[in-house]
Design an enzyme around this catalytic site. Structure first.
Site, short mmCIF file in Angstrom:
data_model
loop_
_atom_site.label_atom_id
_atom_site.label_comp_id
_atom_site.label_asym_id
_atom_site.label_seq_id
_atom_site.Cartn_x
_atom_site.Cartn_y
_atom_site.Cartn_z
N MET A 115 82.80 9.29 80.67
CA MET A 115 82.55 7.88 80.41
C MET A 115 82.59 7.62 78.90
SD MET A 115 79.39 7.17 83.02
CE MET A 115 78.63 8.77 82.73
N GLY A 203 77.85 7.00 75.93
CA GLY A 203 78.85 8.06 76.00
C GLY A 203 78.36 9.28 76.74
N SER A 204 79.02 9.70 77.79
CA SER A 204 78.49 10.78 78.60
C SER A 204 79.50 11.23 79.67
CB SER A 204 77.18 10.33 79.26
OG SER A 204 77.34 9.03 79.79
N ARG A 205 78.99 12.00 80.64
CA ARG A 205 79.85 12.60 81.66
C ARG A 205 79.03 12.82 82.92
NH1 ARG A 205 83.54 17.92 80.80
NH2 ARG A 205 83.32 18.90 82.82
#
Length: 234
Positions: A115, A203-205
């Site tokens: 993301m 911001g990440s996953r």
């Protein structure tokens, strides 16, 4: 065709947009700070080529943060019984068979969604079932698109057992900018595809670990829309 559908859902998001609860206080505080700064600049400097650009930058910055915390109302309309639905908006950065060593300690199919700061950061449950495990691990804050982020970054793990007895693991992973993972799931909860599981800030996953033999319906670089895109079928 997929791009047209993706654009269609983005337009629907704008029409149905509301602000996620995780961002409401942040946006209020940010708005107050920007108003104070712009007022001070206007009062003490009052030079148009300084105050006007700063005002424009402030508005753009606020709109970017507002965009990040949007929480679109979505309802999955596919076959819920056998579907595994994307838990997040973003880009597929991994589809591979791996050893999952933190919970299963065996081989699983890993599907990872990265993301960016421009994506919706609400996370949905990927399947219907019962939450059987929730844990949090401290770690690093590497860029979330890197493979090592899955095992070395700060992360939260949620395991869901479907009504058919299959266990699906979903992992929220902090990125280089993310400093807070919010997980709503608790052990024993009954969960549903259309419900929010959590939120990751800036911001990440998200990794999803599936049983071997699961039919994966996405490939690298595909775009996903949370709670809309079917990523696999049991």
């Amino acid at each position: 065709m997929s791009l047209l559908l993706h654009d269609k859902f983005l337009r629907c998001d704008i029409m149905k947009m509301k602000i996620h609860q995780e961002g409401q206080n942040i946006l209020i505080i940010l708005c107050i700070i920007l108003l104070i700064l712009n007022s001070l600049i206007h009062y003490f400097i009052n030079i148009h080529y300084v105050s006007i650009p700063f005002l424009v930058i402030s508005i753009i910055f606020f709109l970017l943060v507002l965009n990040f915390f949007r929480s679109p109302k979505r309802h999955y309309k596919g076959d819920i019984e056998n579907s595994i639905v994307a838990p997040a908006d973003g880009t597929i950065v991994a589809v591979e068979e791996v050893m999952e060593n933190e919970y299963f300690h065996d081989k699983r199919i890993q599907v990872s969604i990265f993301m960016s700061i421009f994506n919706v950061h609400a996370n949905w449950f990927p399947v219907n079932g019962t939450v059987t495990h929730v844990s949090h691990q401290n770690g690093r804050f590497m860029a979330a698109y890197l493979p090592k982020s899955s095992t070395e970054n700060e992360r939260s793990t949620v395991v869901i057992k479907t009504d058919k007895g299959e266990e699906i693991l979903m992992r929220q992973i902090a990125g280089a900018m993310a400093r807070r993972i919010v997980t709503y799931a608790e052990v024993g909860d009954k969960c549903h595809i259309n419900e929010h599981m959590g939120f990751i800030k800036f911001g990440s996953r998200v990794d999803v670990f599936l049983p071997l033999g699961t039919e994966v319906l996405v490939k690298l670089n595909d775009k996903t829309t949370g709670n809309i895109t079917q990523i696999a079928r049991l």
